[in-house]
Motif scaffolding. Structure first.
Motif, PDB file in Angstrom:
ATOM      1  N   ASP A 140      32.066   7.565   7.117  1.00 51.97           N
ATOM      2  CA  ASP A 140      30.855   7.052   7.781  1.00 51.97           C
ATOM      3  C   ASP A 140      30.012   6.229   6.813  1.00 51.97           C
ATOM      4  O   ASP A 140      29.499   5.169   7.160  1.00 51.97           O
ATOM      5  CB  ASP A 140      29.991   8.216   8.295  1.00 51.97           C
ATOM      6  CG  ASP A 140      30.686   8.959   9.424  1.00 51.97           C
ATOM      7  OD1 ASP A 140      31.484   8.335  10.139  1.00 51.97           O
ATOM      8  OD2 ASP A 140      30.428  10.168   9.567  1.00 51.97           O
ATOM      9  N   THR A 157      35.243   9.831  -0.994  1.00 51.55           N
ATOM     10  CA  THR A 157      36.624   9.520  -0.618  1.00 51.55           C
ATOM     11  C   THR A 157      37.481  10.778  -0.681  1.00 51.55           C
ATOM     12  O   THR A 157      38.309  10.921  -1.573  1.00 51.55           O
ATOM     13  CB  THR A 157      37.216   8.470  -1.574  1.00 51.55           C
ATOM     14  OG1 THR A 157      36.911   8.858  -2.923  1.00 51.55           O
ATOM     15  CG2 THR A 157      36.663   7.106  -1.331  1.00 51.55           C
ATOM     16  N   PRO A 158      37.266  11.700   0.273  1.00 49.40           N
ATOM     17  CA  PRO A 158      38.106  12.899   0.274  1.00 49.40           C
ATOM     18  C   PRO A 158      39.567  12.514   0.507  1.00 49.40           C
ATOM     19  O   PRO A 158      39.844  11.511   1.164  1.00 49.40           O
ATOM     20  CB  PRO A 158      37.557  13.712   1.451  1.00 49.40           C
ATOM     21  CG  PRO A 158      36.850  12.737   2.317  1.00 49.40           C
ATOM     22  CD  PRO A 158      36.344  11.656   1.416  1.00 49.40           C
ATOM     23  N   ILE A 185      33.429  17.229   6.736  1.00 49.73           N
ATOM     24  CA  ILE A 185      32.166  16.777   6.144  1.00 49.73           C
ATOM     25  C   ILE A 185      31.487  15.670   6.943  1.00 49.73           C
ATOM     26  O   ILE A 185      30.284  15.495   6.849  1.00 49.73           O
ATOM     27  CB  ILE A 185      32.310  16.332   4.660  1.00 49.73           C
ATOM     28  CG1 ILE A 185      33.228  15.131   4.550  1.00 49.73           C
ATOM     29  CG2 ILE A 185      32.767  17.475   3.774  1.00 49.73           C
ATOM     30  CD1 ILE A 185      33.177  14.516   3.167  1.00 49.73           C
ATOM     31  N   THR A 186      32.272  14.931   7.738  1.00 53.07           N
ATOM     32  CA  THR A 186      31.619  13.897   8.540  1.00 53.07           C
ATOM     33  C   THR A 186      31.286  14.414   9.934  1.00 53.07           C
ATOM     34  O   THR A 186      30.674  13.707  10.724  1.00 53.07           O
ATOM     35  CB  THR A 186      32.491  12.627   8.694  1.00 53.07           C
ATOM     36  OG1 THR A 186      33.700  12.980   9.367  1.00 53.07           O
ATOM     37  CG2 THR A 186      32.802  12.006   7.347  1.00 53.07           C
ATOM     38  N   VAL A 237      28.326  10.521   5.156  1.00 56.13           N
ATOM     39  CA  VAL A 237      29.171  10.688   3.961  1.00 56.13           C
ATOM     40  C   VAL A 237      30.559  10.123   4.245  1.00 56.13           C
ATOM     41  O   VAL A 237      30.879   9.780   5.376  1.00 56.13           O
ATOM     42  CB  VAL A 237      29.303  12.179   3.537  1.00 56.13           C
ATOM     43  CG1 VAL A 237      27.967  12.725   3.083  1.00 56.13           C
ATOM     44  CG2 VAL A 237      29.877  13.029   4.668  1.00 56.13           C
ATOM     45  N   ALA A 238      31.345  10.025   3.192  1.00 58.95           N
ATOM     46  CA  ALA A 238      32.761   9.635   3.272  1.00 58.95           C
ATOM     47  C   ALA A 238      32.960   8.396   4.154  1.00 58.95           C
ATOM     48  O   ALA A 238      32.293   7.391   3.943  1.00 58.95           O
ATOM     49  CB  ALA A 238      33.600  10.816   3.731  1.00 58.95           C
ATOM     50  N   SER A 265      34.973   9.526  17.366  1.00 54.99           N
ATOM     51  CA  SER A 265      35.492  10.876  17.155  1.00 54.99           C
ATOM     52  C   SER A 265      34.465  11.853  16.596  1.00 54.99           C
ATOM     53  O   SER A 265      34.784  12.991  16.306  1.00 54.99           O
ATOM     54  CB  SER A 265      36.697  10.809  16.217  1.00 54.99           C
ATOM     55  OG  SER A 265      36.313  10.247  14.984  1.00 54.99           O
ATOM     56  N   HIS A 266      33.230  11.406  16.441  1.00 49.16           N
ATOM     57  CA  HIS A 266      32.235  12.323  15.900  1.00 49.16           C
ATOM     58  C   HIS A 266      31.810  13.339  16.952  1.00 49.16           C
ATOM     59  O   HIS A 266      31.822  13.049  18.146  1.00 49.16           O
ATOM     60  CB  HIS A 266      31.006  11.552  15.409  1.00 49.16           C
ATOM     61  CG  HIS A 266      30.178  12.330  14.444  1.00 49.16           C
ATOM     62  ND1 HIS A 266      29.204  13.208  14.848  1.00 49.16           N
ATOM     63  CD2 HIS A 266      30.214  12.400  13.090  1.00 49.16           C
ATOM     64  CE1 HIS A 266      28.662  13.773  13.783  1.00 49.16           C
ATOM     65  NE2 HIS A 266      29.265  13.302  12.696  1.00 49.16           N
ATOM     66  N   ILE A 267      31.459  14.530  16.496  1.00 52.95           N
ATOM     67  CA  ILE A 267      31.038  15.579  17.430  1.00 52.95           C
ATOM     68  C   ILE A 267      29.762  15.159  18.151  1.00 52.95           C
ATOM     69  O   ILE A 267      29.577  15.443  19.328  1.00 52.95           O
ATOM     70  CB  ILE A 267      30.814  16.917  16.668  1.00 52.95           C
ATOM     71  CG1 ILE A 267      32.179  17.461  16.197  1.00 52.95           C
ATOM     72  CG2 ILE A 267      30.115  17.940  17.539  1.00 52.95           C
ATOM     73  CD1 ILE A 267      32.074  18.634  15.245  1.00 52.95           C
ATOM     74  N   GLY A 288      38.692   3.310   0.519  1.00 50.53           N
ATOM     75  CA  GLY A 288      37.757   3.947  -0.403  1.00 50.53           C
ATOM     76  C   GLY A 288      37.838   3.398  -1.818  1.00 50.53           C
ATOM     77  O   GLY A 288      37.403   4.052  -2.760  1.00 50.53           O
ATOM     78  N   ARG A 327      31.046   4.791   4.051  1.00 55.21           N
ATOM     79  CA  ARG A 327      31.747   3.557   3.685  1.00 55.21           C
ATOM     80  C   ARG A 327      31.672   2.540   4.813  1.00 55.21           C
ATOM     81  O   ARG A 327      31.530   1.339   4.575  1.00 55.21           O
ATOM     82  CB  ARG A 327      33.198   3.856   3.314  1.00 55.21           C
ATOM     83  CG  ARG A 327      33.353   4.765   2.107  1.00 55.21           C
ATOM     84  CD  ARG A 327      34.731   4.614   1.490  1.00 55.21           C
ATOM     85  NE  ARG A 327      35.800   4.794   2.456  1.00 55.21           N
ATOM     86  CZ  ARG A 327      36.320   5.964   2.793  1.00 55.21           C
ATOM     87  NH1 ARG A 327      35.896   7.076   2.220  1.00 55.21           N
ATOM     88  NH2 ARG A 327      37.284   6.029   3.683  1.00 55.21           N
ATOM     89  N   ILE A 349      34.664  14.220  -3.209  1.00 57.21           N
ATOM     90  CA  ILE A 349      34.762  14.879  -1.899  1.00 57.21           C
ATOM     91  C   ILE A 349      33.867  14.187  -0.869  1.00 57.21           C
ATOM     92  O   ILE A 349      34.264  13.995   0.277  1.00 57.21           O
ATOM     93  CB  ILE A 349      34.369  16.376  -2.011  1.00 57.21           C
ATOM     94  CG1 ILE A 349      35.373  17.130  -2.899  1.00 57.21           C
ATOM     95  CG2 ILE A 349      34.239  17.030  -0.636  1.00 57.21           C
ATOM     96  CD1 ILE A 349      36.658  17.515  -2.245  1.00 57.21           C
ATOM     97  N   GLU A 375      37.712  15.348   5.362  1.00 60.60           N
ATOM     98  CA  GLU A 375      36.950  14.225   5.929  1.00 60.60           C
ATOM     99  C   GLU A 375      36.357  14.617   7.288  1.00 60.60           C
ATOM    100  O   GLU A 375      35.179  14.414   7.551  1.00 60.60           O
ATOM    101  CB  GLU A 375      37.874  13.008   6.082  1.00 60.60           C
ATOM    102  CG  GLU A 375      37.286  11.860   6.897  1.00 60.60           C
ATOM    103  CD  GLU A 375      36.817  10.678   6.064  1.00 60.60           C
ATOM    104  OE1 GLU A 375      37.353  10.476   4.960  1.00 60.60           O
ATOM    105  OE2 GLU A 375      35.910   9.968   6.523  1.00 60.60           O
ATOM    106  N   ARG A 417      33.565  15.553  12.384  1.00 60.45           N
ATOM    107  CA  ARG A 417      34.472  15.076  13.430  1.00 60.45           C
ATOM    108  C   ARG A 417      35.349  16.208  13.936  1.00 60.45           C
ATOM    109  O   ARG A 417      35.463  17.244  13.300  1.00 60.45           O
ATOM    110  CB  ARG A 417      35.332  13.935  12.902  1.00 60.45           C
ATOM    111  CG  ARG A 417      34.510  12.691  12.770  1.00 60.45           C
ATOM    112  CD  ARG A 417      35.295  11.479  12.359  1.00 60.45           C
ATOM    113  NE  ARG A 417      34.523  10.297  12.721  1.00 60.45           N
ATOM    114  CZ  ARG A 417      33.394   9.928  12.141  1.00 60.45           C
ATOM    115  NH1 ARG A 417      32.907  10.645  11.157  1.00 60.45           N
ATOM    116  NH2 ARG A 417      32.743   8.864  12.550  1.00 60.45           N
ATOM    117  N   TYR A 445      37.960   5.929  15.075  1.00 63.05           N
ATOM    118  CA  TYR A 445      37.013   6.556  14.146  1.00 63.05           C
ATOM    119  C   TYR A 445      35.610   6.587  14.721  1.00 63.05           C
ATOM    120  O   TYR A 445      34.893   7.567  14.580  1.00 63.05           O
ATOM    121  CB  TYR A 445      37.025   5.807  12.815  1.00 63.05           C
ATOM    122  CG  TYR A 445      36.328   6.553  11.703  1.00 63.05           C
ATOM    123  CD1 TYR A 445      36.941   7.636  11.093  1.00 63.05           C
ATOM    124  CD2 TYR A 445      35.049   6.203  11.290  1.00 63.05           C
ATOM    125  CE1 TYR A 445      36.303   8.342  10.088  1.00 63.05           C
ATOM    126  CE2 TYR A 445      34.406   6.902  10.291  1.00 63.05           C
ATOM    127  CZ  TYR A 445      35.043   7.964   9.694  1.00 63.05           C
ATOM    128  OH  TYR A 445      34.407   8.661   8.699  1.00 63.05           O
TER     129      TYR A 445
END
Ligand SMILES: Nc1ncnc2c1ncn2[C@@H]1O[C@H](COP(=O)(O)OP(=O)(O)O)[C@@H](O)[C@H]1O
Ligand SMILES: [Mg+2]
Lengths: 235, 253
Positions: free
Chosen positions: A85, B238-239, B248-249, A82-83, A8-10, A216, A87, B235, B245, B251, A5
């Protein structure tokens, strides 16, 4: 999700920042374990110098706390995570503050040891039995943290009962010695046992943050059996 | 979802010639809420948005299948009067497109088409619409100036005033702030939050933070498919779908 994880970010820079956070956290965890070992050693060897060393370790932990907090704060400000990241950062920051509190407790325990020049042998044994139990518990928690292992975290939460039993046992053993120990000393021994119990609670909090990051779901205020029911694959 | 549903699509498909742009979309858009469509460029957000007031009818070669309901009215029923539909479902584009007329005439435009001639009624409604678009204070003493003399942000609010003057039920906004500076953007976002008290709002946005800030529900579209639709807080925290995911993040998919 966790293992790749943080790569894997752009944005490579974001990957670096996240990895830096997790690396710092891992180092902070190791530093706390070192401090714990020192604290137990100072009890075992009745050595005020070791107790002093334990106290000094607190400073290193504080520095990690400050660095991680600052980096997490920066990422929040600049990247609007967000999401997963978000958490990740929230659970890392929360873990950091629990590790910090563990370190504080270890410092208080070391101080109590340092201030007592004579601790009877049977009391030392009580502390070592319970202290090693808590130390092992924390160690397992930090292992679960390094691999974001929900199963291992659930096991930590499952073990709440046996950890509580260890605590009660140590209290009962201490109380059984109340004829031979003066009140002042007894209260500082109970204080040490209570400190170890607090560390076990902090370890369990960390297990809950791991579940939050991965799943989550905020389980901080859920009952033990509900957490086991949701996340344990064996039960 | 508890809120009443304003727009429903059932097995909705759209093709440009032979290319499938929208694939079997099923969605229920709640009334008087802001729903955001997000997704990478070319995934079909604008195409989908245009379906709700049949703007795609203007494009050659488009064929559609399925159903779209505005409340209990089938908007693709041949008996539907499209100009009435477009009044009850207003559309605002990315680039502000006021008519090269006075500020007043821009807002009065739809009313005149409706056949309204009474001068005080026109004036009252124009004032009401401009106030509701948070523009009145800036333009009340220059209503006869050409609308093209306004700034981009003001033009966009003028276009919104023009749309709400005819009392629509739904407002569709296609990247309404992508041509605006951050402050004008915030003003439009404020306006969107006000609009949802009276209208159902659907917004297409490239800006994920904008979707997070203004919308109650978010739909993630990818390659013409609806991947996930849920409350915006879900969304962005916790998508359920990995594709959501990853998008929006930021990746790799
Ligand atoms: N008028 C058109 N004729 C043919 N293809 C179109 C037309 N408009 C859009 N498309 C195609 O349909 C797909 C979806 O486009 P669009 O709805 O504009 O996507 P988005 O708004 O998500 O960027 C794209 O592949 C685009 O090339
Ligand atoms: Mg578009």
């Amino acid at each position: 999700m966790a293992n790749d994880y943080f790569s894997s970010h752009i944005s490579e820079k974001f990957n670096e920042e996240l990895s830096q956070l997790t690396e710092q956290l891992e180092k902070m965890g190791k530093a706390v374990m070192t401090q714990f070992d020192l604290a137990l050693q100072s009890i075992e060897e009745k050595d005020p110098k070791l107790a002093k060393k334990t106290l000094k370790k607190e400073k290193i932990i504080h520095n990690y706390d400050i660095q991680i907090y600052e980096l997490g704060y920066q990422i929040m400000a600049l990247r609007s995570p967000v999401a997963g990241d978000l958490r990740a950062i929230m659970s890392i920051l929360q873990t950091t503050s629990d590790l910090e509190r563990i370190s504080d407790e270890l410092g208080k325990i070391a101080k109590a040891i340092k201030d007592k020049n004579e601790i009877p042998e049977d009391i030392i044994h009580i502390f070592l039995d319970y202290g090693n139990g808590v130390c092992d518990y924390l160690n397992r928690t930090l292992k679960a943290l390094n691999s974001y292992d929900v199963q291992a975290s659930t096991t930590i939460i499952r073990k709440k009962k046996s950890m509580n039993a260890l605590y009660l046992e140590s209290i009962q053993k201490l109380m059984a010695l109340n004829k031979t120990v003066d009140i002042d000393s007894m209260s500082s021994y109970l204080f040490i046992a209570k400190g170890l119990e607090t560390i076990a609670v902090n370890a369990r909090n960390i297990a809950k943050y791991i579940i939050f990051f991965e799943e989550g779901i905020d389980v901080r205020h859920q009952a033990r059996k509900d957490i086991i029911e949701q996340f344990s694959q064996t039960s | 979802m508890a809120a009443p549903i304003a727009l429903t699509t059932k097995n909705w498909c759209l093709k440009y010639g032979k290319t499938e742009a929208l694939k079997n979309l099923n969605i229920e858009i709640p009334e008087k809420k802001v729903t955001a469509f997000i997704g990478p460029s070319g995934c079909g957000k604008s195409t989908f948005l245009r379906c709700f007031n049949r703007m795609n009818d203007l494009i050659d070669n488009v064929s559609v299948e399925g159903k779209i309901m505005l409340y209990d009215e089938d908007i693709y029923d041949p008996r539907v009067d499209i100009s009435i539909l477009r009044q009850s479902v207003g559309l605002v584009f990315q680039k502000p497109n006021p008519f090269p007329k006075s500020i007043f005439e821009n807002v009065a435009y739809g009313l005149r088409i409706q056949g309204k001639k009474n001068k005080t009624e026109l004036q009252d409604t124009v004032e009401w619409a401009l106030k509701n678009a948070n523009l009145w204070n800036e333009v009340h003493n220059r209503l006869n100036d050409n609308s093209l003399s306004l700034s981009g942000g003001q033009q966009q609010r003028l276009v919104i005033a023009r749309a709400i003057a005819v009392k629509p039920q739904v407002m569709l906004l296609d990247e309404p702030t992508s041509a605006l500076d951050p402050l004008s953007t915030l003003k439009i976002e404020e306006l969107i939050l006000q609009l949802k008290q009276d209208y159902t709002v659907v917004i297409v946005t490239h800006n994920m933070q904008q979707a997070a800030r203004v919308s109650d529900y978010t739909a993630f579209l990818y390659l013409g498919e609806l991947i996930e639709f849920n409350e915006t807080t879900k969304i962005f925290s916790t998508p359920k779908e990995k594709q959501t995911e990853d998008y929006i993040t930021g990746r790799f998919g």
